[in-house]
Scaffold this motif. Structure first.
Motif, mmCIF file in Angstrom:
data_model
loop_
_atom_site.group_PDB
_atom_site.id
_atom_site.type_symbol
_atom_site.label_atom_id
_atom_site.label_comp_id
_atom_site.label_asym_id
_atom_site.label_seq_id
_atom_site.Cartn_x
_atom_site.Cartn_y
_atom_site.Cartn_z
ATOM 1 N N ALA A 37 0.847 -1.194 0.000
ATOM 2 C CA ALA A 37 0.000 0.000 0.000
ATOM 3 C C ALA A 37 0.877 1.237 0.000
ATOM 4 O O ALA A 37 1.745 1.396 0.856
ATOM 5 C CB ALA A 37 -0.911 0.004 1.224
ATOM 6 N N SER A 38 0.641 2.119 -0.994
ATOM 7 C CA SER A 38 1.394 3.365 -1.075
ATOM 8 C C SER A 38 0.561 4.393 -1.815
ATOM 9 O O SER A 38 -0.517 4.094 -2.331
ATOM 10 C CB SER A 38 2.724 3.146 -1.802
ATOM 11 O OG SER A 38 2.501 2.954 -3.193
ATOM 12 N N ALA A 39 1.097 5.609 -1.903
ATOM 13 C CA ALA A 39 0.406 6.679 -2.613
ATOM 14 C C ALA A 39 0.387 6.449 -4.112
ATOM 15 O O ALA A 39 -0.389 7.099 -4.827
ATOM 16 C CB ALA A 39 1.052 8.021 -2.298
ATOM 17 N N ASP A 41 -4.564 5.590 -4.702
ATOM 18 C CA ASP A 41 -3.740 6.159 -3.641
ATOM 19 C C ASP A 41 -4.104 5.445 -2.344
ATOM 20 O O ASP A 41 -5.129 5.739 -1.730
ATOM 21 C CB ASP A 41 -3.993 7.664 -3.524
ATOM 22 C CG ASP A 41 -3.203 8.309 -2.389
ATOM 23 O OD1 ASP A 41 -2.531 7.586 -1.633
ATOM 24 O OD2 ASP A 41 -3.283 9.552 -2.260
ATOM 25 N N ALA A 42 -3.266 4.503 -1.933
ATOM 26 C CA ALA A 42 -3.532 3.694 -0.743
ATOM 27 C C ALA A 42 -2.572 4.031 0.389
ATOM 28 O O ALA A 42 -2.249 3.186 1.222
ATOM 29 C CB ALA A 42 -3.448 2.216 -1.093
ATOM 30 N N SER A 71 -3.023 5.593 3.034
ATOM 31 C CA SER A 71 -3.613 5.482 4.365
ATOM 32 C C SER A 71 -3.770 4.043 4.829
ATOM 33 O O SER A 71 -4.150 3.794 5.979
ATOM 34 C CB SER A 71 -4.984 6.165 4.381
ATOM 35 O OG SER A 71 -5.865 5.534 3.451
ATOM 36 N N ALA A 72 -3.485 3.067 3.957
ATOM 37 C CA ALA A 72 -3.671 1.656 4.296
ATOM 38 C C ALA A 72 -2.359 1.021 4.749
ATOM 39 O O ALA A 72 -1.271 1.582 4.588
ATOM 40 C CB ALA A 72 -4.234 0.905 3.093
ATOM 41 N N ARG A 73 -2.477 -0.176 5.292
ATOM 42 C CA ARG A 73 -1.320 -0.948 5.749
ATOM 43 C C ARG A 73 -1.440 -2.377 5.252
ATOM 44 O O ARG A 73 -2.550 -2.892 5.118
ATOM 45 C CB ARG A 73 -1.244 -0.948 7.284
ATOM 46 C CG ARG A 73 -1.042 0.422 7.916
ATOM 47 C CD ARG A 73 0.366 0.951 7.631
ATOM 48 N NE ARG A 73 0.564 2.262 8.253
ATOM 49 C CZ ARG A 73 0.312 3.415 7.665
ATOM 50 N NH1 ARG A 73 -0.193 3.408 6.427
ATOM 51 N NH2 ARG A 73 0.526 4.562 8.275
ATOM 52 N N PRO A 74 -0.314 -3.034 4.975
ATOM 53 C CA PRO A 74 -0.376 -4.457 4.626
ATOM 54 C C PRO A 74 -1.131 -5.242 5.692
ATOM 55 O O PRO A 74 -0.972 -5.001 6.892
ATOM 56 C CB PRO A 74 1.092 -4.860 4.565
ATOM 57 C CG PRO A 74 1.808 -3.595 4.203
ATOM 58 C CD PRO A 74 1.068 -2.512 4.928
ATOM 59 N N GLY A 75 -1.977 -6.143 5.244
ATOM 60 C CA GLY A 75 -2.803 -6.925 6.152
ATOM 61 C C GLY A 75 -4.203 -6.378 6.332
ATOM 62 O O GLY A 75 -5.085 -7.088 6.840
ATOM 63 N N ASP A 76 -4.437 -5.113 5.938
ATOM 64 C CA ASP A 76 -5.778 -4.532 6.044
ATOM 65 C C ASP A 76 -6.760 -5.265 5.126
ATOM 66 O O ASP A 76 -6.408 -5.643 3.996
ATOM 67 C CB ASP A 76 -5.771 -3.051 5.648
ATOM 68 C CG ASP A 76 -5.131 -2.157 6.696
ATOM 69 O OD1 ASP A 76 -4.795 -2.674 7.789
ATOM 70 O OD2 ASP A 76 -4.960 -0.954 6.415
#
Length: 362
Positions: free
Chosen positions: A249-251, A269-270, A272-277
């Protein structure tokens, strides 16, 4: 003509809230359409603007007047209902002229307005007919003409085409669009039919549970739905949705994993997210492809609808709570149970977080 402004409008019937705080500005001359599922509050909102229902709290403005305490007759509006509500013993002319006659309008002025409205609606040849001698579409035109002759600031339409057959609805959509272009009057239109909304509206207001989910131009809502509700409601066939887990997850983009280990890239544009979400992947039927570029997933055929110019393949996938739909060439030959490989283009996919809010597409 006039603009319409709603300020924190709430409406409850007893202890049951129906409108839960609606804020909306409708421009002078705009064609705005309210859509949403049954019970979402769209007709109640229209009736509150009309004055047929009283807002529990909040303000309704038409032009430069707050109209909460004004009767429907004093608000400068004209309303067309689902039912034509024509007087059966009167001719089309008499039905259109009746309200003006009650208001003691000059006879010459009544005649001018009725004939001008009839000309705009192409019903001049039917003015001497009574409703029973007219088709459904002609009766609906008379009902619209009855509203036009009042020369209102705002037209309100409550599902005016729902009683017509499919072919006539198509014709009447054209008539509404032409009428708005000619009159340039503010129009607010309620429908459950998203095809009507997409073809008629300058902007669409999507309502759900008494609240506005999103307001925007038809293609804005189609290409950039704000959340899962709008994504699933706008579009026919509806958007395909699959449960996924965020891997990267990245911009500048995201990589998600579908149950079974398949990974797909999504151009959003991710940041605000984190791996595993947990997330939901959305792809419209016309963007899933049986060949071409894009990461792939496999699904099994349930059945195929042949529509002439195209086919709709309905498939199952364990990550999808509903069937997947793919718009395919008309000559598609696929049997129930057959696996199909589907290409998912990163630039045309949508991604929603665990709360159902959309990540911005790049």
């Amino acid at each position: 003509m006039a603009n319409v402004r709603l300020v924190d409008v709430k409406k409850a019937f007893g202890a049951v809230p129906v409108l839960k705080g609606v804020d909306l500005e409708i421009a002078d001359g705009e064609f705005i359409v309210f859509v949403g599922p049954s019970g979402c509050g769209k007709s109640t909102l229209l009736r509150t603007i009309a004055g047929l229902e009283e807002a529990t709290t909040g303000q309704v403005w038409i032009g430069d007047r707050m109209v909460n305490d004004l009767s429907p007759a004093d608000r400068g509006i004209a309303m067309v209902f689902q039912s034509y509500a024509l007087y059966p013993h009167m001719t089309a002319y008499q039905n259109m002229a009746f309200g003006l006659s009650l208001a003691k309008t000059d006879k010459a002025e009544i005649d001018r307005r009725v004939r001008a409205a009839a000309e705009a609606l192409s019903i001049t040849d039917y003015l001497d007919r009574k409703p029973k001698a007219m088709s459904g579409g002609q009766r609906q035109r008379v009902a619209i003409g009855r509203a036009i002759v009042r020369e209102p600031d705002v037209f309100l339409f409550d599902e005016p085409l729902s009683n017509l057959d499919a072919a006539l609805r198509v014709r009447m959509r054209y008539e509404f669009a032409r009428l708005h272009a000619e009159l340039k009057t503010t129009m607010i239109y309620v429908t459950h039919d998203q095809v009507e909304a997409m073809t008629l509206a300058d902007r669409i207001v999507v309502l759900n549970g008494g609240r506005i989910e999103q307001v925007g131009a038809p293609m804005e809502l189609y290409e950039h739905p704000a959340n899962l509700f709008v994504a699933g409601f706008i579009g026919s066939p509806k958007m395909n949705l699959l449960d996924v887990t965020m891997v990267e997850a990245s911009a500048t983009g995201a990589v998600v994993q579908i149950d079974g280990g398949q990974t797909l890239r999504v151009a959003v544009d991710a940041a605000s997210a984190r791996p595993g979400d947990k997330a939901t992947l959305g792809v419209r039927p016309e963007h899933l492809a049986l060949s071409g570029v894009g990461d792939t997933l496999q699904a099994q055929v349930m059945f195929v609808e042949t529509l002439g110019a195209a086919a709709l393949a309905h498939l199952t996938h364990p990550a999808a709570s509903d069937t997947l739909t793919v718009q395919a060439p008309a000559d598609l030959k696929a049997r129930p149970g057959q696996p199909l490989t589907l290409h998912v283009p990163a630039a045309q996919a949508h991604l929603f977080d665990a709360a159902g809010q959309a990540f911005r597409r790049l």
